[in-house]
Scaffold this active site. Structure first.
Site, PDB file in Angstrom:
ATOM      1  N   GLU A 145       0.799  -1.223   0.000  1.00  9.85           N
ATOM      2  CA  GLU A 145       0.000   0.000   0.000  1.00  9.85           C
ATOM      3  C   GLU A 145       0.834   1.277   0.000  1.00  9.85           C
ATOM      4  OE1 GLU A 145      -4.243   1.283   1.879  1.00  9.85           O
ATOM      5  OE2 GLU A 145      -3.424  -0.731   1.947  1.00  9.85           O
ATOM      6  N   THR A 191      -8.068   0.143  -3.713  1.00 13.87           N
ATOM      7  CA  THR A 191      -8.705  -0.336  -2.495  1.00 13.87           C
ATOM      8  C   THR A 191      -9.666   0.707  -1.923  1.00 13.87           C
ATOM      9  OG1 THR A 191      -8.227  -1.386  -0.354  1.00 13.87           O
ATOM     10  CG2 THR A 191      -6.848   0.487  -0.987  1.00 13.87           C
TER      11      THR A 191
END
Length: 319
Positions: free
Chosen positions: A96, A156
């Site tokens: 991420e 996401t």
């Protein structure tokens, strides 16, 4: 009779939503996905004690600005968790981009380049990694840039069809619509309980899946954030599902029949949409659930990231 987990694997790529190395080794998912919460939890185990020690020693040698060193060490530790997972899965590991870059396209692209370079230093090529970005307008634009460079992305914190359509327009490799968090919002808002087929999160993912398949969109749909095995079963046949170890274990122990719920062949014609920035922001604004859950998700990941950085800063400052 085979387990529901084995039956699910016949129709859906199973991804582990965890940084628990032992669980990944035992459950053998194809891919793994991480986020700041997962990385923080993994680094709290004995398994990564040596990585923590190495990264802190490396950081102390950097000298100079403590804040810059703190960020660099935290990044190094996230890569350490990802690299350990890469060794255990045949597919990809999502890593991420910092949550505090969720509204910074240029910053997100720069961070993604750094992540790919850090993995390469460890002998891990970009085809084993997915860059994970929040599904903000800026995050989607970053994904568009990175995809053109051959760096595949996972968008996401996706709660709304507007986000999914914009992600498809950007040619994102994969999206992660969050099932359980949508359900959480509706249960709190309405006070109702929902069957798996009525579950608003399940309904949302089914809607996105059918839109993609009806319009020949190649972006992978990976349902995420599950609250029960029933939600997973209701999405059997989805391209990918990222599932926690506890729910993977539950499915592995259940030898009942698993019915396929989603298939590209059953998607009727749906008129495609094009979404510009104005339309995206308006549609998201009109969806109270998506607006609140996106904001909450970014804040949660940012908080966990800051917790990790605080730990690193404390270690760096110790004599």
């Amino acid at each position: 009779m085979t387990s529901k987990l084995d039956q699910l694997r016949e129709m859906t790529t199973v991804v582990a939503d965890t940084g628990d190395i032992e669980a990944v080794a035992r459950l053998k998912p194809v891919d793994c996905t991480t986020n700041p919460s997962i990385v923080l939890k993994a680094l709290g185990t004995d398994m990564f004690a040596d990585d923590m020690k190495e990264a802190i020693g490396w950081g102390r040698k950097l000298g100079g600005d403590v804040d810059k060193a703190t960020i660099a060490v935290a990044d190094r530790l996230a890569i350490s968790v990802g690299a350990a997972l890469v060794k255990l899965v045949p597919g990809r590991v999502s890593t991420e981009v910092d949550a505090d870059l969720s509204f910074d396209t240029e910053g997100s692209v720069k961070k993604a380049h750094g992540i790919i370079a850090a993995y390469k230093e460890r002998g891990i090529e970009k085809d084993r990694i997915l860059i994970k970005l929040a599904s903000t307008w800026e995050g989607i634009r970053a994904a568009e840039i990175l995809q053109k460079e051959g760096i595949d992305c996972n968008l996401t914190l996706l709660f709304a069809k507007a986000q999914a359509i914009a992600a498809a327009d950007a040619k994102a490799f994969l999206i992660s619509p969050f099932v359980g968090r949508i359900l959480d919002w509706y249960k709190k808002s309405t006070g109702k309980d929902y069957t798996p087929d009525e579950d608003p999160g399940v309904v949302s993912v089914r809607d996105i899946y059918h839109y993609y398949k009806a319009n020949g969109i190649k972006t992978v749909v990976m349902g995420a954030s599950f609250r029960s095995a029933g939600e997973i079963e209701a999405l059997a046949g989805c391209d990918r599902l990222t599932i926690s170890p506890s729910l993977l274990d539950e499915l592995a122990k259940d030898e009942g029949k698993l019915e396929r719920k989603l298939s590209p062949d059953t998607s009727a014609k749906i008129e495609p949409m094009k979404i510009d920035e104005k339309t995206f922001r308006w549609m998201l604004n009109e969806d109270q659930m998506a607006t609140e859950k996106l904001s909450e998700g970014i804040r949660t990941f940012a908080k966990d990231l800051e917790t990790l950085r605080s730990q690193v800063r404390k270690e760096l400052q110790q004599a």
